[in-house]
Write a protein that holds these residues in place. Sequence first.
Motif, PDB file in Angstrom:
ATOM      1  N   TYR A   1      42.244  21.405  23.298  1.00 58.73           N
ATOM      2  CA  TYR A   1      42.448  20.340  24.283  1.00 58.73           C
ATOM      3  C   TYR A   1      42.779  19.031  23.580  1.00 58.73           C
ATOM      4  N   ASP A   2      43.759  18.313  24.120  1.00 58.56           N
ATOM      5  CA  ASP A   2      43.983  16.933  23.708  1.00 58.56           C
ATOM      6  C   ASP A   2      44.325  16.115  24.946  1.00 58.56           C
ATOM      7  N   GLU A   3      44.068  14.809  24.878  1.00 58.36           N
ATOM      8  CA  GLU A   3      44.195  13.962  26.057  1.00 58.36           C
ATOM      9  C   GLU A   3      45.623  13.879  26.579  1.00 58.36           C
ATOM     10  N   LYS A   4      46.611  14.012  25.722  1.00 60.46           N
ATOM     11  CA  LYS A   4      48.007  13.877  26.138  1.00 60.46           C
ATOM     12  C   LYS A   4      48.523  15.113  26.855  1.00 60.46           C
ATOM     13  N   ASN A   5      48.263  16.305  26.316  1.00 64.44           N
ATOM     14  CA  ASN A   5      48.834  17.549  26.858  1.00 64.44           C
ATOM     15  C   ASN A   5      47.824  18.442  27.571  1.00 64.44           C
ATOM     16  N   GLY A   6      46.562  18.011  27.641  1.00 61.53           N
ATOM     17  CA  GLY A   6      45.569  18.833  28.304  1.00 61.53           C
ATOM     18  C   GLY A   6      45.219  20.065  27.492  1.00 61.53           C
ATOM     19  N   TYR A   7      44.984  21.157  28.188  1.00 67.13           N
ATOM     20  CA  TYR A   7      44.569  22.401  27.524  1.00 67.13           C
ATOM     21  C   TYR A   7      45.767  23.199  27.033  1.00 67.13           C
ATOM     22  N   THR A   8      45.578  23.827  25.878  1.00 66.97           N
ATOM     23  CA  THR A   8      46.501  24.844  25.378  1.00 66.97           C
ATOM     24  C   THR A   8      45.719  26.143  25.278  1.00 66.97           C
ATOM     25  N   GLY A   9      46.306  27.213  25.713  1.00 69.53           N
ATOM     26  CA  GLY A   9      45.627  28.501  25.695  1.00 69.53           C
ATOM     27  C   GLY A   9      46.150  29.379  26.809  1.00 69.53           C
ATOM     28  N   SER A  10      45.351  30.289  27.312  1.00 68.74           N
ATOM     29  CA  SER A  10      45.794  31.179  28.383  1.00 68.74           C
ATOM     30  C   SER A  10      44.628  31.583  29.259  1.00 68.74           C
ATOM     31  N   ILE A  11      44.951  31.896  30.495  1.00 67.43           N
ATOM     32  CA  ILE A  11      43.986  32.412  31.456  1.00 67.43           C
ATOM     33  C   ILE A  11      44.585  33.656  32.096  1.00 67.43           C
ATOM     34  N   SER A  12      43.855  34.750  32.047  1.00 66.24           N
ATOM     35  CA  SER A  12      44.312  36.000  32.666  1.00 66.24           C
ATOM     36  C   SER A  12      43.499  36.263  33.929  1.00 66.24           C
TER      37      SER A  12
ATOM     38  N   LYS B   1      49.006  23.595  35.855  1.00 68.87           N
ATOM     39  CA  LYS B   1      49.938  23.473  34.737  1.00 68.87           C
ATOM     40  C   LYS B   1      50.679  22.120  34.723  1.00 68.87           C
ATOM     41  N   LYS B   2      50.655  21.411  35.834  1.00 67.17           N
ATOM     42  CA  LYS B   2      51.313  20.109  35.871  1.00 67.17           C
ATOM     43  C   LYS B   2      50.665  19.130  34.906  1.00 67.17           C
ATOM     44  N   THR B   3      49.365  19.268  34.714  1.00 68.43           N
ATOM     45  CA  THR B   3      48.658  18.406  33.768  1.00 68.43           C
ATOM     46  C   THR B   3      48.253  19.155  32.505  1.00 68.43           C
ATOM     47  N   ASN B   4      48.569  20.441  32.452  1.00 73.59           N
ATOM     48  CA  ASN B   4      48.283  21.264  31.273  1.00 73.59           C
ATOM     49  C   ASN B   4      49.519  22.116  30.976  1.00 73.59           C
TER      50      ASN B   4
END
Length: 314
Positions: A13-24, A43-46
Amino acid sequence: MLQSCAPKVSESYDEKNGYTGSISISGAFALYPLAVLWAEDYKKTNPNLRFNISAGGAGKGIADVLTDMVDIGLVSRDLHPQELEKGALPIHVAKDAVIGTINSDHPDIELILTRGFTQEELKQIFLEGKFKKWNEIDSRFSDTAIEVYVRSDAAGAAETWAKFFGANQEDLKGIGIFGDPGLAQAIKENPKAIGFNNLNYVFDLKTKKTSDKIVAIPIDLNKNGQIDPNEDFYQHLDSLTHAVATNVYPSPPARDLTFVIRSNKQSNLLKDFIRFILNDTEQSYLLENGYVPLDKETIIKELEKLNASELQVN
């Protein structure tokens, strides 16, 4: 754009791009359209987050999450005690309803819509197999065979419909059809058939009226042999969802829709996504998509449940 096969990656997570990763996510057909909408909004904020979402029925959803095949199981029925014992943590996210369905070209359609069926008559159709022809239910009906369609897959809709009669899915009698889309299509193709579906597979979300060749069967709640004005809310999606929200339409077959996660397999990402879908903005447009939002009291309760589980995990 949602990914159809998102590989599992570690979250960050970073404040600019939000979360990186995946959800199944996998499971109930009833919740699948909502899960897709919520994923697109999240996804609009991540923007670097990937989702893998599939529909295969509530039974598959709960099995997948309990065997660590997915992060979230979409479930449209009450959880069984053994599922809770295995670590399933249910978080209610919306409400909808299962409704009886029939072909709009049924020879007795006008009488069915004004007469309706009582709970007992529906029980005799779906559970007891008492009637072989329509005129055995009412002598005014046509002398044609009844063809009963049920679900062949482990489904929350079928479990909820059976629970309306005090039974389990395995007790339902009829021709098994896989999936909500399949059962709705089978009804549309057979003027003599009767079945059941989730709201979103019966109504057109643009017109808010029932889709071509399928209509909702009204329930004669006071058993007086006719659909009274206060029971006549099946012609438009808004009036039906209002009946669900105000508990006029019985529960079951009205029901909670649930995200199921593992109590010992959580992450900051999963918790944040669930909090996101329980916020006022995401709940506010459920009605226009054929669902019933949770009330404030229920949302607080579900968030408390999520917060309590955090204390056990962290």
